[in-house]
Design an enzyme around this catalytic site. Structure first.
Site, PDB file in Angstrom:
ATOM      1  N   CYS A 398      39.678  20.256  10.631  1.00  0.00           N
ATOM      2  CA  CYS A 398      40.628  20.067   9.530  1.00  0.00           C
ATOM      3  C   CYS A 398      42.009  20.609   9.930  1.00  0.00           C
ATOM      4  CB  CYS A 398      40.082  20.709   8.257  1.00  0.00           C
ATOM      5  SG  CYS A 398      40.883  20.114   6.753  1.00  0.00           S
ATOM      6  N   HIS A 525      34.871  17.870   8.003  1.00  0.00           N
ATOM      7  CA  HIS A 525      34.160  19.152   8.130  1.00  0.00           C
ATOM      8  C   HIS A 525      32.716  18.882   8.547  1.00  0.00           C
ATOM      9  CE1 HIS A 525      37.106  22.022   6.371  1.00  0.00           C
ATOM     10  NE2 HIS A 525      37.558  20.940   5.780  1.00  0.00           N
ATOM     11  N   GLU A 527      30.546  20.767   9.741  1.00  0.00           N
ATOM     12  CA  GLU A 527      29.628  21.884   9.496  1.00  0.00           C
ATOM     13  C   GLU A 527      28.795  21.688   8.235  1.00  0.00           C
ATOM     14  OE1 GLU A 527      33.653  23.329   7.695  1.00  0.00           O
ATOM     15  OE2 GLU A 527      32.927  22.039   9.325  1.00  0.00           O
TER      16      GLU A 527
END
Length: 603
Positions: A398, A525, A527
């Site tokens: 990001c 993102h 994750e």
């Protein structure tokens, strides 16, 4: 529908979220379909506007919901995809009640906490519990509900009342209450003290809820006489009292619950003993053992601005962990305060400056996570510059991707005043700009949020290979700013490659530096979709590059089936990745447990 409610007593931060996730995993291992709900008693509509220092990271769901980090635990443990309705807040409840009142739905009644607010809570729970979250048709068998906060908090009183009514309405065979409490050990006498738990249960019973199971947090397993005392004073059978003692990693918690027959107590309370099977946690147990035995370190420098509270980067940490376990490496995170890398710190606090740079230079790989605001940005730019020039594996997420682009513009293109309009609205070289659809007046829920599709424009790039040679991936986003599409030709002419873009081709999603061993930035993102045993592709790339395994990993991915036209992969890899001289194949047949990981590569 059966319901398991998890509450907490004595103190906050006992691990209710991990306990609820572990209970869900255990029930899933018994062959049941499980969904989860988190109740947060704060007045915010959602977690989106809260500082990471205040409440840890904001977890983002596929539908764009900005929710509590506990929903991330549920998704990782249960491998499900939740919705924004699975996170209930006081703000959402009151908003829905007030909207109904304004529309006249209460037909002139005096609107009160009981029954109108409590009814709204019960209706929300029943509605959210019916939403399928595991990719199958129809509702789940069991809904695990976690009530945030601690019993006795003023703000959670309407929820306690609503849940008391709810337990009575659904009946005893459909509702099971697990109360997580603390049994402290006083160092002076070395004795496990039950009084805090006794008071907590007494308070819970006084509010109309009776626990079926006690999950007691302690430094070591409860003594039998302590269990007997708790059973006597809390009116809970001794066999329904389990100890959640300190363990090396949280993957042990479901195994701890299984070993103490917690699933049998829950299934008995829900009248499911004859329906559910014995829990099968073979794969989970094997992965936990692997994690415990890792000793060969891989050192990753995390360059952030919220490192004072590690929960600010919880999902990033988990994604790094999943990838390092997949590569058979012991993860060591070097926390680097971004501001400490800046020249101003060298003057004001030379010791902090030197320590930060030593940590950065001693790392095998560098990760710059997301963030907002201009504090620490220059330090992140310096970290990206160091990684690029010294050929250190780098992943920017990001804002981390955006600062990598800004650094490239300044150092390689020679645009010394290049910047993001977030930090310098008047910059003459805006590399990163505000997205046209964003709002500058309202902060909550106005970003580009949720799952969006990224198409690979360069088929043989590293990130495409890591994603199993898919044509596209779906990943979750949370941002207001984007790389300026009008400057892309300049960047690409200078050697930076924007290999992933959205469907329009004008929004940059993935950037790579082909001349670098591993230098990748992603606007999304990744994750948030990493799972134990199924690590995120770009995190796996970072860890494998940091420990010298990337070439072998990419070679093996290159051997896989040709990319499918629709980007769908069945995940049935037939080859094994060489890991540190050994071959490692996860028991589900996927290469390194990652090939088809739900990380945008659809099943």
């Amino acid at each position: 529908m059966k319901y398991v409610l998890v509450t907490g007593g004595v103190v906050s931060g006992l691990g209710k979220g991990v306990t609820a996730s572990s209970i869900g995993l255990l029930l899933k291992a018994c062959g049941l379909r499980v969904t989860s709900i988190k109740i947060d008693p704060y007045l915010n509509t959602d977690a989106g506007t809260m500082s990471p220092f205040e409440h840890g990271e904001v977890f983002v769901l596929d539908d764009g919901g900005e929710v509590d980090l506990d929903l991330g635990n549920y998704e990782r443990f249960l491998d499900i995809k939740l919705t924004r309705d699975n996170n209930i807040t006081t703000g959402k409840i009151y908003q829905s009640v007030i909207n109904k009142e304004r529309k006249g739905d209460y037909l002139g009644k005096t609107v009160q906490v009981v029954p109108h607010v409590t009814d709204a809570i019960q209706e929300w729970i029943e509605r959210a519990a019916m939403i399928p979250v595991d990719g199958k048709e129809g509702p789940a068998d069991v809904c695990v509900i976690e009530l945030g906060g601690t019993i006795g908090d003023i703000e959670s009183m309407p929820f306690i009342e609503a849940l008391g009514q709810f337990s009575y309405r659904v009946g005893p065979g459909n509702f099971c209450l697990v109360h997580v409490s603390l049994v402290p050990v006083l160092n002076v006498v070395g004795e496990q003290k039950t009084k805090p738990t006794q008071h907590s249960v007494r308070g819970l019973r006084g509010l109309g809820l009776t626990p079926n199971i006690l999950a007691c947090r302690s430094t070591k397993a409860l003594d039998d006489n302590v269990k007997g005392k708790l059973s006597q004073f809390c009116h809970v059978p001794a066999e329904n009292i389990v100890t959640l003692y300190d363990v090396p990693n949280i993957w042990h918690i479901p195994l701890l619950l299984r070993d103490q027959k917690a699933h049998e107590a829950i299934l008995k309370g829900l009248n499911l003993l004859g329906i559910a099977r014995e829990p099968d946690l073979t794969e989970w147990t094997a992965r936990t053992k692997v994690y415990d035995m890792l000793h060969d370190p891989v050192k990753i420098a995390m360059v952030g601005k919220y490192i004072g509270l590690k929960d600010s980067y919880l999902s990033v940490l988990k994604a790094l962990l999943h990838a390092s376990v997949g590569c058979r490496k012991k993860l060591v995170v070097e926390w680097v305060e971004a501001g400490h890398l800046e020249d101003i710190t060298a003057k004001e606090d030379p010791d902090a400056y030197k320590a930060a740079w030593n940590r950065l230079k001693g790392a095998d790989g560098i990760l710059v996570p997301g963030g907002f605001g201009d504090r620490g940005v220059q330090g992140k730019i310096l970290a990206a510059k160091y990684a690029r020039e010294r050929k250190v594996p780098f992943l920017g997420i990001c804002l981390g991707m955006q600062i990598a682009v800004i650094e490239y513009a300044r150092s390689v293109l020679g645009l010394h005043n290049a910047n993001s309009t977030e930090f310098d609205p008047e910059t003459s070289n805006p590399c990163v700009i505000f997205m046209p659809e964003g709002s500058k007046t309202h902060m909550g829920g106005t970003m580009r949020l949720g799952s969006r599709r990224t198409y690979f424009k360069v088929p043989d790039c590293k990130s495409a290979k890591l994603y199993g040679n898919a044509n596209f991936v779906d990943e979750r986003h949370r941002h207001r700013y984007e790389v300026n599409p009008d400057m892309i030709s300049q960047f690409e002419a200078a050697g930076l490659s924007f290999v992933g873009r959205d469907e329009s081709g004008r929004r940059m999603e993935i950037v790579e530096l082909p001349s670098h061993p591993y230098f990748i930035g992603v606007q999304f993102h990744p994750e948030f979709k990493s799972r134990p045993g199924k690590p995120s592709a770009v995190f796996l790339g970072l860890i494998s590059a940091s420990c010298g395994q990337l070439d072998s990993l990419l070679h093996n991915f290159g051997q896989l089936s040709k990319p499918m036209a629709n980007g769908i992969s069945n995940g049935k890899a037939t080859i094994k990745a060489q890991q540190n001289g050994n071959y490692f194949k996860s028991s589900n047949g996927s290469l390194n447990g990652v090939y088809s990981n739900g990380n945008g590569v659809h099943h």
